[in-house]
Scaffold this motif. Structure first.
Motif, PDB file in Angstrom:
ATOM      1  N   GLY A  48       0.845  -1.180   0.000  1.00 41.31           N
ATOM      2  CA  GLY A  48       0.000   0.000   0.000  1.00 41.31           C
ATOM      3  C   GLY A  48       0.882   1.233   0.000  1.00 41.31           C
ATOM      4  N   PRO A  49       0.301   2.402  -0.008  1.00 39.77           N
ATOM      5  CA  PRO A  49      -1.143   2.657   0.043  1.00 39.77           C
ATOM      6  C   PRO A  49      -1.830   2.418  -1.299  1.00 39.77           C
ATOM      7  CG  PRO A  49       0.051   4.730  -0.077  1.00 39.77           C
ATOM      8  CD  PRO A  49       1.086   3.660   0.042  1.00 39.77           C
ATOM      9  N   ILE A  50      -3.172   2.190  -1.223  1.00 45.14           N
ATOM     10  CA  ILE A  50      -3.977   2.013  -2.428  1.00 45.14           C
ATOM     11  C   ILE A  50      -5.184   2.948  -2.355  1.00 45.14           C
ATOM     12  CG2 ILE A  50      -3.244  -0.375  -2.797  1.00 45.14           C
ATOM     13  CD1 ILE A  50      -5.956  -1.257  -1.618  1.00 45.14           C
ATOM     14  N   ARG A  51      -5.754   3.188  -3.527  1.00 45.96           N
ATOM     15  CA  ARG A  51      -6.909   4.081  -3.637  1.00 45.96           C
ATOM     16  C   ARG A  51      -7.954   3.398  -4.511  1.00 45.96           C
ATOM     17  NH1 ARG A  51      -7.607   9.761  -3.044  1.00 45.96           N
ATOM     18  NH2 ARG A  51      -9.277  10.622  -4.362  1.00 45.96           N
ATOM     19  N   ILE A  52      -9.188   3.333  -4.046  1.00 49.64           N
ATOM     20  CA  ILE A  52     -10.269   2.689  -4.788  1.00 49.64           C
ATOM     21  C   ILE A  52     -11.185   3.777  -5.330  1.00 49.64           C
ATOM     22  CG2 ILE A  52     -12.203   1.082  -4.655  1.00 49.64           C
ATOM     23  CD1 ILE A  52     -10.792  -0.278  -2.312  1.00 49.64           C
ATOM     24  N   GLU A  53     -11.280   3.847  -6.662  1.00 48.54           N
ATOM     25  CA  GLU A  53     -12.055   4.899  -7.312  1.00 48.54           C
ATOM     26  C   GLU A  53     -13.172   4.343  -8.181  1.00 48.54           C
ATOM     27  OE1 GLU A  53      -9.059   7.275  -9.260  1.00 48.54           O
ATOM     28  OE2 GLU A  53      -8.940   8.588  -7.507  1.00 48.54           O
ATOM     29  N   ARG A  54     -13.488   3.052  -8.000  1.00 50.04           N
ATOM     30  CA  ARG A  54     -14.595   2.440  -8.720  1.00 50.04           C
ATOM     31  C   ARG A  54     -15.469   1.663  -7.743  1.00 50.04           C
ATOM     32  NH1 ARG A  54     -10.423   2.722 -12.201  1.00 50.04           N
ATOM     33  NH2 ARG A  54     -10.857   3.279 -14.388  1.00 50.04           N
ATOM     34  N   LYS A  55     -16.708   1.470  -8.117  1.00 48.92           N
ATOM     35  CA  LYS A  55     -17.636   0.703  -7.306  1.00 48.92           C
ATOM     36  C   LYS A  55     -17.289  -0.774  -7.445  1.00 48.92           C
ATOM     37  CE  LYS A  55     -22.501  -0.684  -7.304  1.00 48.92           C
ATOM     38  NZ  LYS A  55     -23.788  -0.532  -8.013  1.00 48.92           N
ATOM     39  N   LEU A  56     -16.595  -1.308  -6.455  1.00 50.47           N
ATOM     40  CA  LEU A  56     -16.166  -2.700  -6.525  1.00 50.47           C
ATOM     41  C   LEU A  56     -16.069  -3.294  -5.126  1.00 50.47           C
ATOM     42  CD1 LEU A  56     -12.962  -2.562  -5.590  1.00 50.47           C
ATOM     43  CD2 LEU A  56     -12.628  -1.838  -7.952  1.00 50.47           C
ATOM     44  N   THR A  76      -7.640   4.168   0.765  1.00 51.84           N
ATOM     45  CA  THR A  76      -8.538   5.305   0.615  1.00 51.84           C
ATOM     46  C   THR A  76      -9.643   4.924  -0.350  1.00 51.84           C
ATOM     47  OG1 THR A  76      -6.752   6.896   0.997  1.00 51.84           O
ATOM     48  CG2 THR A  76      -8.727   7.712  -0.106  1.00 51.84           C
ATOM     49  N   VAL A  77     -10.888   5.126   0.091  1.00 50.45           N
ATOM     50  CA  VAL A  77     -12.045   4.795  -0.740  1.00 50.45           C
ATOM     51  C   VAL A  77     -12.681   6.098  -1.196  1.00 50.45           C
ATOM     52  CG1 VAL A  77     -14.262   3.621  -0.864  1.00 50.45           C
ATOM     53  CG2 VAL A  77     -12.414   2.649   0.524  1.00 50.45           C
ATOM     54  N   ALA A  78     -12.771   6.275  -2.526  1.00 44.95           N
ATOM     55  CA  ALA A  78     -13.286   7.521  -3.096  1.00 44.95           C
ATOM     56  C   ALA A  78     -14.519   7.307  -3.948  1.00 44.95           C
ATOM     57  CB  ALA A  78     -12.194   8.203  -3.924  1.00 44.95           C
ATOM     58  N   ALA A 109     -17.511   8.338  -0.779  1.00 47.98           N
ATOM     59  CA  ALA A 109     -17.617   6.887  -0.544  1.00 47.98           C
ATOM     60  C   ALA A 109     -18.936   6.546   0.144  1.00 47.98           C
ATOM     61  CB  ALA A 109     -16.436   6.413   0.283  1.00 47.98           C
ATOM     62  N   GLU A 110     -20.018   7.036  -0.397  1.00 50.15           N
ATOM     63  CA  GLU A 110     -21.326   6.771   0.196  1.00 50.15           C
ATOM     64  C   GLU A 110     -21.629   5.276   0.189  1.00 50.15           C
ATOM     65  OE1 GLU A 110     -24.139   9.033  -1.980  1.00 50.15           O
ATOM     66  OE2 GLU A 110     -23.484  10.968  -1.165  1.00 50.15           O
ATOM     67  N   TYR A 129     -15.255  10.021   6.719  1.00 50.99           N
ATOM     68  CA  TYR A 129     -15.145  11.458   6.510  1.00 50.99           C
ATOM     69  C   TYR A 129     -16.232  11.923   5.556  1.00 50.99           C
ATOM     70  CZ  TYR A 129     -12.811  15.984   6.034  1.00 50.99           C
ATOM     71  OH  TYR A 129     -12.505  17.326   6.063  1.00 50.99           O
ATOM     72  N   GLY A 130     -17.468  11.990   6.087  1.00 46.57           N
ATOM     73  CA  GLY A 130     -18.578  12.472   5.278  1.00 46.57           C
ATOM     74  C   GLY A 130     -19.229  11.426   4.403  1.00 46.57           C
ATOM     75  N   ALA A 131     -18.877  10.152   4.567  1.00 47.36           N
ATOM     76  CA  ALA A 131     -19.419   9.082   3.722  1.00 47.36           C
ATOM     77  C   ALA A 131     -20.791   8.659   4.250  1.00 47.36           C
ATOM     78  CB  ALA A 131     -18.458   7.903   3.689  1.00 47.36           C
ATOM     79  N   ARG A 132     -21.830   9.225   3.694  1.00 53.74           N
ATOM     80  CA  ARG A 132     -23.190   8.966   4.145  1.00 53.74           C
ATOM     81  C   ARG A 132     -23.539   7.492   3.985  1.00 53.74           C
ATOM     82  NH1 ARG A 132     -26.294  13.891   3.975  1.00 53.74           N
ATOM     83  NH2 ARG A 132     -28.181  12.616   3.808  1.00 53.74           N
TER      84      ARG A 132
END
Length: 444
Positions: A48-56, A76-78, A109-110, A129-132
């Motif tokens: 890592g670190p890794i970042r997830i930018e797709r719905k998976l 990090t989930v985005a 990251a809702e 952090y704000g992920a509803r």
């Protein structure tokens, strides 16, 4: 990139299951994935670190670990609707301002799901952090050890994230187990907390629920501050040092079925410097010989109004309830106060009747009778007298506690109730204790 595409059907947009081995560049695999793909990690370490930018969905088989390099957050989930499950996650940075975390859920990251992971050795465990609508469940979260409080992060941090559920986690080490600020409509349920400052710390979080949690031998149990319309139900505080439940500017709370039990303080963590408590957050231990038991207070109610305290059990504390004069309109009935050194500390002079609808509380030191057998004592119960008020305002007066003059004063008050200075009275005290809430355990 050593990754195996196990199945895809119908075109580029179709979901696939991708098996990944430790030799792979995990970030490249994530970048190449499509929405709804399932990424499965074989046992072993992944850089890592890794970042997830797709719905998976990112799933780890037993022994799969994502290891950070001591800088930033490990995962990090985005993207929305991401699931992270079954991984060991460790090795975040230590930047408090950046809130370096094992798993960082960004505002985008809702509805993220973080479940069944071992999140160990990170500054923060999970930062919502704000992920509803995120869900953090069934994780084992161990923070960094050996830090001072002003250097430590929280197990789970929730900021401005309505609808979050934090359920069934075991959280140890660090500052607070769950810290929530500026949020609403969240549920923190069935978690276990050990070796922390506070188990749960609420700030400006309204219309939410804290239920079924267990706090064992922390500096404090459940600290509810600057929040309103909360449900605090069925929680257990066992041997927490300073308090089991604390309400500070917490209004319209429904507090029922909780169990606070004291005991020896030898099990309380010394993994961080206890002198670093934030000013004004933790009530000091009473200077009345309570250092060998905990909590110092089962419940501390400070400037909190219109609360409803029902069917709770408060046992073996230095003080059962400490109520400040700024707290008005609270209903306190149907509770059990058992073997506390001082059942109540109330420094105001206003008369407060702690009964409702002809039913008060059970007091283990109440020697009254029930001649008509209706379950209600025949005389009212007053937990405090004029001598108590003198001792609170002038602690050195304890040197005279066994003097004949003090004993005569207490006898006179018992014979002439008009001499009482005002304060708490239970006009319908229970002769027998109500059912004790279950002291169930959530095993680590």
């Amino acid at each position: 990139m050593a990754a195996l595409l196990v199945g895809s059907a119908g075109g580029a947009a179709s979901a696939a299951q991708i098996d990944v081995v430790p030799a792979s560049d995990l970030q490249s695999v994530l970048n190449a994935a499509n929405d709804d793909d399932v990424i499965r990690l074989a046992p072993g370490d992944y850089l890592g670190p890794i970042r997830i930018e797709r719905k998976l969905t990112l799933i780890g088989r037993a022994g799969a670990a994502v290891i950070g390099q001591g800088q930033g957050s490990v995962i990090t989930v985005a993207a929305p609707d991401v699931t992270v499950r079954g991984l060991t996650v460790r090795g975040s940075g230590r930047d408090l301002q950046a809130m370096d975390s094992g798993i960082f859920l960004m505002e985008s990251a809702e509805r993220a799901v973080v479940e069944g992971n071992a999140i160990v050795g990170n500054l923060y465990g999970v930062n919502v952090y704000g992920a509803r609508g995120a869900r953090v469940s069934a994780n084992a979260i161990d923070g960094l050890r050996g830090l001072r409080l002003n250097e430590a992060g929280n197990g789970v941090r929730v900021w401005n994230a309505p609808g979050v559920v934090v359920d069934g986690n075991t959280i140890r080490y660090g500052r607070d187990g769950i810290f929530s600020i500026t949020s609403t409509k969240d549920r923190f349920t069935n978690n276990r907390f050990e070796k922390l400052r506070f188990a749960v710390h609420y700030m400006y979080t309204d219309d939410s629920e804290v239920s079924g949690n267990v706090s064992v031998a922390n500096h404090g149990g459940f600290a509810i501050m600057y929040s309103k319309r909360l449900i605090i139900r069925g929680n257990v505080s066992e041997r927490d040092r300073d308090f089991g439940l604390l309400f500070n500017y917490a209004n319209y709370a429904s507090v029922d079925g909780n169990l606070v039990v004291g005991g020896p303080l030898s099990g309380i963590s010394a993994d961080f410097d206890v002198t670093d408590n934030e000013k004004g957050m933790v009530p000091k231990q009473e200077a009345s010989g309570t250092a060998d038991i905990g909590p110092g207070k089962c419940v501390f109610i400070y400037n909190s109004n219109k609360g409803r305290f029902r069917d709770n059990w408060f046992e073996s504390c230095g003080i059962g309830v400490h109520l400040t004069a700024g707290s008005e309109g609270n209903e306190i009935a149907g509770n059990a106060f058992v073997a506390n050194r001082n059942q109540v500390k109330y420094v105001g002079t206003r008369d407060l009747d702690w009964s409702k609808g002809g039913r008060g509380n059970y007091w283990s030191d109440n020697p009254a009778f029930d001649l008509n057998g209706d379950g209600i004592a025949d005389t009212a119960y007053r937990p405090n007298d004029l001598v108590d008020r003198v001792l609170w305002t002038a602690p050195t007066a304890k040197l005279l506690i066994n003097s004949p003059a003090v004993q005569v004063l207490r006898w006179a008050q018992s014979q002439f109730p008009a001499l009482y200075p005002g304060g708490v009275v239970d006009t319908h005290p229970l002769i027998s204790p109500p059912s004790k809430p279950s002291a169930r355990r959530i095993e680590p």
